[in-house]
Design a protein around this motif. Structure first.
Motif, short mmCIF file in Angstrom:
data_model
loop_
_atom_site.label_atom_id
_atom_site.label_comp_id
_atom_site.label_asym_id
_atom_site.label_seq_id
_atom_site.Cartn_x
_atom_site.Cartn_y
_atom_site.Cartn_z
N UNK A 135 5.73 12.58 -44.00
CA UNK A 135 6.13 11.17 -43.98
C UNK A 135 4.90 10.25 -44.08
N UNK A 136 3.81 10.62 -43.41
CA UNK A 136 2.58 9.82 -43.49
C UNK A 136 2.02 9.85 -44.91
N UNK A 137 2.01 11.05 -45.51
CA UNK A 137 1.52 11.17 -46.89
C UNK A 137 2.36 10.31 -47.83
N UNK A 138 3.68 10.33 -47.64
CA UNK A 138 4.57 9.54 -48.50
C UNK A 138 4.31 8.05 -48.32
N UNK A 139 4.06 7.62 -47.09
CA UNK A 139 3.79 6.20 -46.83
C UNK A 139 2.48 5.76 -47.50
N UNK A 140 1.45 6.61 -47.42
CA UNK A 140 0.18 6.29 -48.07
C UNK A 140 0.35 6.20 -49.58
N UNK A 141 1.08 7.18 -50.13
CA UNK A 141 1.33 7.17 -51.58
C UNK A 141 2.11 5.94 -51.99
N UNK A 147 0.32 -1.19 -54.64
CA UNK A 147 -0.88 -1.92 -55.00
C UNK A 147 -1.23 -1.76 -56.48
N UNK A 148 -1.01 -0.57 -57.01
CA UNK A 148 -1.45 -0.28 -58.38
C UNK A 148 -0.39 -0.60 -59.42
N UNK A 149 0.86 -0.22 -59.17
CA UNK A 149 1.91 -0.34 -60.18
C UNK A 149 2.81 -1.54 -59.93
N UNK A 150 2.91 -1.96 -58.70
CA UNK A 150 3.73 -3.13 -58.39
C UNK A 150 5.20 -2.80 -58.20
N UNK A 151 6.05 -3.78 -58.51
CA UNK A 151 7.48 -3.64 -58.27
C UNK A 151 8.12 -2.47 -58.99
N UNK A 152 7.71 -2.25 -60.24
CA UNK A 152 8.29 -1.12 -60.98
C UNK A 152 7.92 0.21 -60.32
N UNK A 153 6.71 0.29 -59.79
CA UNK A 153 6.31 1.51 -59.10
C UNK A 153 7.14 1.77 -57.85
N UNK A 154 7.42 0.70 -57.10
CA UNK A 154 8.25 0.84 -55.91
C UNK A 154 9.67 1.26 -56.28
N UNK A 155 10.20 0.65 -57.35
CA UNK A 155 11.54 1.03 -57.78
C UNK A 155 11.56 2.48 -58.27
N UNK A 156 10.50 2.92 -58.92
CA UNK A 156 10.42 4.31 -59.36
C UNK A 156 10.38 5.26 -58.17
N UNK A 158 11.66 4.69 -55.16
CA UNK A 158 13.01 4.71 -54.59
C UNK A 158 13.93 5.56 -55.46
N UNK A 159 13.80 5.44 -56.77
CA UNK A 159 14.61 6.25 -57.69
C UNK A 159 14.37 7.73 -57.47
N UNK A 160 13.11 8.09 -57.24
CA UNK A 160 12.77 9.49 -56.99
C UNK A 160 13.48 10.02 -55.75
N UNK A 161 13.45 9.24 -54.68
CA UNK A 161 14.08 9.68 -53.43
C UNK A 161 15.59 9.81 -53.59
N UNK A 162 16.22 8.81 -54.20
CA UNK A 162 17.67 8.85 -54.39
C UNK A 162 18.06 10.00 -55.31
N UNK A 192 21.17 10.68 -63.62
CA UNK A 192 19.83 10.37 -63.13
C UNK A 192 19.05 9.57 -64.16
N UNK A 193 19.10 9.99 -65.43
CA UNK A 193 18.39 9.26 -66.49
C UNK A 193 18.93 7.84 -66.61
N UNK A 194 20.25 7.69 -66.58
CA UNK A 194 20.86 6.36 -66.74
C UNK A 194 20.48 5.43 -65.60
N UNK A 195 20.63 5.90 -64.37
CA UNK A 195 20.38 5.04 -63.20
C UNK A 195 18.89 4.79 -63.01
N UNK A 196 18.08 5.85 -63.10
CA UNK A 196 16.64 5.71 -62.84
C UNK A 196 15.98 4.80 -63.87
N UNK A 197 16.28 5.01 -65.15
CA UNK A 197 15.66 4.20 -66.19
C UNK A 197 15.99 2.72 -66.03
N UNK A 198 17.26 2.42 -65.85
CA UNK A 198 17.65 1.01 -65.78
C UNK A 198 17.27 0.36 -64.45
#
Length: 418
Positions: A135-141, A147-156, A158-162, A192-198
């Motif tokens: 959980x700590x490693x995931x929080x750091x990542x 910081x690096x990718x921004x909002x799209x990175x955060x959405x990606x 979340x998509x990975x977890x779901x 997965x492709x449909x939901x994650x991409x959009x």
């Protein structure tokens, strides 16, 4: 027939069409998913033995020398007292994995309790408890991604977890309960492709082109994998899948291997399609989200045309220079696809490295190794994946050009849109 330059209830036409496509996929796939949703019943081995897992803290740890004799992964070479979280105390056996981990008094572990239909209940070490550290490693990542990718990175993220949760609850559980692996994997891949991409990249022509290219690539890889596996007479039974054969005898392992290829290709093909669609739209001079023109405009002029004729970037001019655009987009796409091919190759070989080392230990020659079930299965997966890559890149390019012309119109229209 050209689509009219209209906006639908506040949406641009490309957003409207993208929403319609996603809606159609969900309307078609979700009822099937609900009908096939597994029961989530507790798992049991064919002999009726049930397995339970619990957390505990160790004391009185005694480890033997597991290296002195040949000991398989399930044999015990040590013992300890486990103090469970419910305050019960159990004597457990420690496997070779626990010996390698160097268990000591006070370590937090996960123990496995096997309860047979008849006979004695067996408690044994399963793994070191790693939940907090993971959980700590995931929080750091996640912080680095933000910081690096921004909002799209955060959405990606979340998509990975779901997606991982859906794969576990639907795909893995459904196959375990005897469902057809290919049906479950195909539905999982499409959803997965449909939901994650959009969800990650938004609704629009570029995302729609990436989605269509990914679906085309996955379909090509599935067809190639089925043909290659059939001709090579692969059974799918390897050292990795032999346990699945023992636990659930009604699983078609050869189909399961092909299904695994579909899931493995989602991320790789998605990477190529998103990048290739971005390349096409950038070469066309369309601005990306946030008003960025990807460096293909001059002096902020969105209508800049790199051709010496100076003709405005209208639909007619785009049609005239489409062959040149296709060639330029494919030049970039070929570089990306080529790098993805050896990326896939190295990842597949890396995943099978332990099997290669084991074969070397048995003195197996290369010609025999290449024809073994494990390695031949790996080669077929690799080749089917490459087929999918070779179809994905040009397909995405064609889809991106078509959607850009039909849904976005000219660059001039984009600059005048409210």
């Amino acid at each position: 027939m050209r689509l009219p330059a209209l906006r639908f209830s506040g949406f641009s036409r490309e957003t409207f069409v993208s929403l319609i496509v996603v809606g159609c996929v969900l309307v078609f796939a979700l009822p099937i998913v609900l009908a096939l949703w597994p029961s989530q019943q507790p798992a049991a081995l064919p002999n009726g033995t049930t397995l339970d897992y619990s957390r505990a803290e160790l004391s009185d740890v005694e480890l033997a020398d597991c290296a002195a004799d040949w000991i398989d992964a399930d044999s015990h070479c040590g013992q300890a007292t486990a103090h469970l979280d419910d305050r019960a105390t159990q004597e457990i056996g420690i496997t070779r994995e626990g010996w390698v981990a160097g268990l000591e008094d006070g370590d937090r572990v996960v123990i496995q309790t096997a309860t047979p239909v008849q006979g004695e209940v067996l408690h044994s070490f399963h793994s070191v408890e790693r939940g907090t550290s993971l959980a700590i490693f995931a929080a750091i990542t996640l912080a680095l991604v933000a910081l690096s990718v921004g909002g799209k990175g955060l959405r990606a993220f979340v998509s990975l977890l779901v997606s991982a949760l859906f794969i576990w609850l639907f795909l893995v559980t459904g196959v375990h309960e005897g469902g057809n692996p290919l049906i479950y994997s195909a539905l999982t891949a499409v959803l997965v492709v449909t939901v994650v991409l959009h969800f990650t990249h938004g609704f629009g022509a570029k995302t729609l082109a990436a989605w269509a290219g990914t679906v085309a690539g996955v379909g090509a890889a599935m067809l190639a994998g089925w043909i290659f596996s059939s001709v090579a007479r692969l059974t799918g039974i390897t050292e990795t899948t032999s346990a699945a054969v023992f636990v659930t005898g009604d699983i078609d392992i050869s189909v399961l291997a092909l299904a695994a290829l579909l899931i493995a290709l989602i991320g790789i093909l998605n990477d190529i399609t998103v990048a290739q669609a971005s390349v096409v739209f950038s070469l066309l001079g369309f601005q990306g989200e946030g008003g960025h023109d990807h460096g293909h405009s001059r002096g902020g002029d969105a209508t800049y045309d790199p051709h010496p004729s100076g003709e405005p970037a209208t639909r007619r001019s785009l049609r005239k220079r489409q062959p040149s655009l296709m060639k330029r987009a494919l030049d970039v796409g070929q570089d990306h696809a080529a790098s993805a091919i050896y990326t896939v190759s190295f990842s597949v070989v890396g995943a099978s490295l332990a099997a290669f080392v084991a074969a070397k230990s048995y003195g197996m020659p290369v010609w025999a190794l290449l024809q073994s079930e494990t390695v031949a299965h790996t080669i077929v997966q690799l080749l089917a994946g490459i087929v999918g890559l070779t179809v994905t890149m040009p397909a995405t390019t064609l889809f991106a050009i078509w959607f850009a012309r039909r849904l976005r119109g000219s660059v001039q229209e984009q600059t005048k849109a409210p």
